[in-house]
Design a protein around this motif. Structure first.
Motif, PDB file in Angstrom:
ATOM      1  N   UNK A 242       0.834  -1.196   0.000  1.00  0.00           N
ATOM      2  CA  UNK A 242       0.000   0.000   0.000  1.00  0.00           C
ATOM      3  C   UNK A 242       0.861   1.235   0.000  1.00  0.00           C
ATOM      4  N   UNK A 243       0.235   2.384   0.238  1.00  0.00           N
ATOM      5  CA  UNK A 243       1.022   3.616   0.247  1.00  0.00           C
ATOM      6  C   UNK A 243       0.421   4.649   1.193  1.00  0.00           C
TER       7      UNK A 243
ATOM      8  N   UNK B 278      -3.222  -0.262  -7.199  1.00  0.00           N
ATOM      9  CA  UNK B 278      -4.186  -1.175  -6.555  1.00  0.00           C
ATOM     10  C   UNK B 278      -3.772  -1.511  -5.111  1.00  0.00           C
ATOM     11  N   UNK B 279      -3.685  -0.508  -4.259  1.00  0.00           N
ATOM     12  CA  UNK B 279      -3.170  -0.727  -2.894  1.00  0.00           C
ATOM     13  C   UNK B 279      -4.107  -1.556  -2.025  1.00  0.00           C
TER      14      UNK B 279
ATOM     15  N   UNK C  45     -13.257   1.767  -7.539  1.00  0.00           N
ATOM     16  CA  UNK C  45     -11.834   1.853  -7.882  1.00  0.00           C
ATOM     17  C   UNK C  45     -11.256   0.484  -8.228  1.00  0.00           C
ATOM     18  N   UNK C  46      -9.992   0.498  -8.658  1.00  0.00           N
ATOM     19  CA  UNK C  46      -9.265  -0.743  -8.940  1.00  0.00           C
ATOM     20  C   UNK C  46      -8.690  -1.398  -7.689  1.00  0.00           C
TER      21      UNK C  46
ATOM     22  N   UNK D 197     -11.043  -5.696  -0.312  1.00  0.00           N
ATOM     23  CA  UNK D 197     -10.688  -5.670   1.105  1.00  0.00           C
ATOM     24  C   UNK D 197      -9.584  -4.644   1.390  1.00  0.00           C
ATOM     25  N   UNK D 198      -9.587  -3.543   0.624  1.00  0.00           N
ATOM     26  CA  UNK D 198      -8.637  -2.466   0.890  1.00  0.00           C
ATOM     27  C   UNK D 198      -8.895  -1.895   2.287  1.00  0.00           C
ATOM     28  N   UNK D 199      -7.811  -1.523   2.954  1.00  0.00           N
ATOM     29  CA  UNK D 199      -7.865  -0.992   4.319  1.00  0.00           C
ATOM     30  C   UNK D 199      -7.433   0.471   4.305  1.00  0.00           C
TER      31      UNK D 199
END
Length: 659
Positions: A155-156, A192-193, A222-223, A227-229
């Motif tokens: 991620x970033x 795609x983080x 979004x892309x 399960x993005x945090x």
């Protein structure tokens, strides 16, 4: 709860209903990386953030100005560091291998810090990104690929505001609409983080940043993985309130950490030293030892949190040896003891031994892990804990197993006297203890109408038996009632509920107020507007609104530069010593009968202060003063009595008149 098949609306009520993905809560340990143009000067006073170098130059920090003039010249512009930022020794595959060896499960790189320089080819920062500069490389993209290739989540970090943009703060809407949001979305779509660490939010409210719109887009369209945090840094009012997991910074023992933190997930971020970005001014004494970092990880995980541990690479792309060594040492310890960290949860069975022993609990709740820093010669006694079954207790990372016995409410582990000759040194030793699993807390639903309250208690396990008491009465044989169905109360009280079942430890006790209120209840809340440094300054002005309220809650419409005074009576049932505490950002004070019980005044972040007072039975004058200057706002007030632990003061205890 599923994260998929739901569209989230661009408002906090909808966005906050999204649970924090389980992978994040299971991961426990991540790597933070601060790297950018500030890595060229790589300097700040000891104890400061080196990545704030540009801010120091712009704000007139004499120490940074002196360093800059002596090393680069008085007229050397910060942006020209782009010509000197040459990460020729940058090997993202080696970085990723090191992070995997450390035992970390996710990695967060600064895509753009507050200086505005981007580590990827952002068209919104054309000419001021790593591809356009001497680096001539997509630093974010290369590490993103390398990290994912070794099986870690990538991620970033992204700063919402910038110190040196032509439209900020002169034209915030233009900055947000034409620069920040398109840039932020570009990074998401390209990389795609799995995790986003937002920052720099404090300068504006979430509406100005359009954070709710961004997050709805992130989750729905979004892309990014489903399960993005994300964290909680989306506006001056959002930290510890809105977004994803809650984030602390160099403050792992924050008084803010509570049950809501555990439910949402929380994370302490900090450097191995005092700075996030590499600071050449720091020496070995400024860095935490491997032992300290391992114990920090244990402490945070034992309280339901994650550790995001930062490294600051040098401008040439190398990671300082002292940081490499620390990460490898943590990885060596996790190789032996990882099952006590990953995928564990907060131990609800005991938190004994005055905090000297830390605990985690396996996901199936059948093993408690006890962390101790020194194994005694002879028996090890753990208070408030009972082992179960016939398995011996194991010492992780070794072949050693130990006999045990329960004695009253204690567990006694039989330790050989020569144990320290048999077992290698470890910063923290971990005992794996078989236990009975505990039941989840039951849910209590209260419907209040027409001077009555209907109580419904719902177990989380259909085979469990529910028992309850009223007031401060313990749930024990002869005192409790068995729940057989909904019932009605016509008088205010505290309700205590607990679940029981054979083969399980009983659940935690759920204590909730049953508030049946009339016109004599409540407090008068006076609202003030202005800027002050303490409560006395606020009280020198006139209040702008006065209304009746039934709790010590803040006006949800107020964000900055306001204050409240709550006045009324509090009913005390029994003479004795009572403790009160306020947790506030900014200042607060609490008075009983005019006596200052809690003084938490002044400008400060979220802070908890307690005090005690002897009170007689009956109504006592009660007053809470609070003010908010800027940034985040919060006020929590609790009390502790003769027969009950810390809890919010129930509404039925407050009166606006003598009765």
């Amino acid at each position: 709860m599923s994260l998929i098949a739901k569209d989230y609306e661009p408002n906090w009520e909808s966005l906050d209903s999204r649970p924090t993905p389980q992978w994040y809560k299971d991961a426990k340990f991540g790597i933070f990386i601060h790297w950018g143009l500030y890595s060229v000067p790589a300097w700040g006073p000891r104890g400061s953030y080196a990545e704030w170098y540009l801010n120091g130059l712009k704000s007139g920090d004499s120490t940074r100005l002196k360093y800059h003039e002596e090393n680069y010249g008085k007229d050397f512009p910060y942006r020209d560091f782009i010509k000197l930022f040459k990460p020729e020794k940058y090997e993202p595959e080696k970085w990723a291998a090191l992070f995997k060896e450390s035992g970390a499960k996710y990695v967060v790189l600064t895509s753009k810090h507050h200086d505005g320089f981007c580590l990827w080819p952002s068209k919104e920062s054309d000419g001021y990104n790593s591809v356009n500069g001497a680096a001539k490389r997509d630093l974010l993209g290369d590490l993103n690929s390398a990290v994912k290739n070794v099986g870690l989540k990538s991620g970033f970090y992204y700063s919402l505001y910038e110190w040196d943009h032509e439209d900020y703060p002169s034209d915030v809407p233009k900055y947000v609409n034409d620069h920040m949001l398109p840039q932020f979305k570009d990074a998401v779509q390209k990389y795609k983080p799995s995790i986003i660490f937002s920052d720099g939010e404090w300068d504006r409210g979430s509406k100005e940043w359009r954070s709710e719109e961004f997050l709805a887009w992130l989750y729905n369209d979004s892309n990014a993985p489903k399960d993005v945090v994300v964290n909680d840094r989306w506006g001056g009012e959002t930290r510890f309130k809105h977004g994803g997991y809650y984030s602390t910074e160099y403050d792992p023992n924050s008084g803010s950490v509570n049950e809501e933190f555990i439910r949402r997930g929380w994370e302490e971020c900090r450097g191995i030293g005092k700075s996030f970005g590499y600071n050449r001014n720091e020496g070995p004494d400024d860095y935490n030892s491997s032992e300290e970092l391992i114990r920090l990880l244990v402490d945070i995980v034992s309280r339901g949190g994650n550790l995001l541990l930062n490294i600051g690479p040098k401008a040439d792309g190398t990671i300082p040896k002292i940081m490499v060594d620390r990460l490898k040492d943590i990885g060596t310890w996790l190789d032996k003891n990882g099952e006590s960290i990953y995928k564990t949860t907060v131990n609800r069975i005991t938190q004994s031994n005055n905090g000297k022993v830390k605990y985690t609990l396996s996901k199936d709740r059948r093993s408690v892990y006890a962390f101790i820093e020194e194994i005694p010669n002879g028996n090890l006694t753990l208070n408030g804990l009972q082992a179960a079954g016939h398995e011996r207790i194991k010492l992780l990372g070794t072949d050693e197993e130990f006999n045990w016995r329960n004695r009253r409410d204690k567990l006694i582990i039989q330790i050989p006297k020569n144990i320290n000759e048999i077992v290698e040194y470890s910063p923290t030793y971990v005992f794996k203890i078989p236990v009975l699993p505990y039941l989840d807390k039951p849910n209590v639903q209260i419907s209040e109408h027409d001077g009555k309250a209907e109580i419904t208690i719902i177990p989380n396990d259909s085979t469990s038996e529910l028992r309850y008491t009223f007031g401060n009465r313990e749930i024990r044989k002869g005192y409790e009632k068995k729940y057989s169905g909904p019932f009605t109360l016509n008088k205010s009280t505290m309700l205590n509920v607990q679940a029981f079942a054979d083969g399980f430890l009983s659940s935690q006790v759920v204590t909730v107020p049953v508030n049946i209120l009339d016109e004599s209840h409540g407090l008068i809340r006076q609202t003030y507007e202005g800027q002050w440094e303490n409560c006395d300054q606020m009280l020198d002005s006139d209040f702008v609104e006065e209304k009746m309220v039934f709790s010590l809650g803040l006006d949800a419409e107020k964000k900055n530069n306001f204050g409240h005074v709550f006045k009324g009576m509090i009913y005390i049932e029994k003479r004795g010593t009572y403790e009160f505490q306020t947790t506030s950002d900014d200042g607060s004070r609490l008075f009983i009968n005019g006596f200052p019980v809690v003084d938490n005044d002044g400008l400060h972040g979220r802070k908890t202060i307690s005090g005690d007072i002897v009170l007689k039975k009956g109504l006592q004058k009660f007053e809470v003063q609070y003010f908010e200057r800027g940034g985040q706002e919060s006020l929590d007030v609790k009390w502790k009595g003769l027969e009950f632990e810390w809890q919010e003061i129930p509404a039925f205890k407050f009166y606006n008149t003598l009765h």
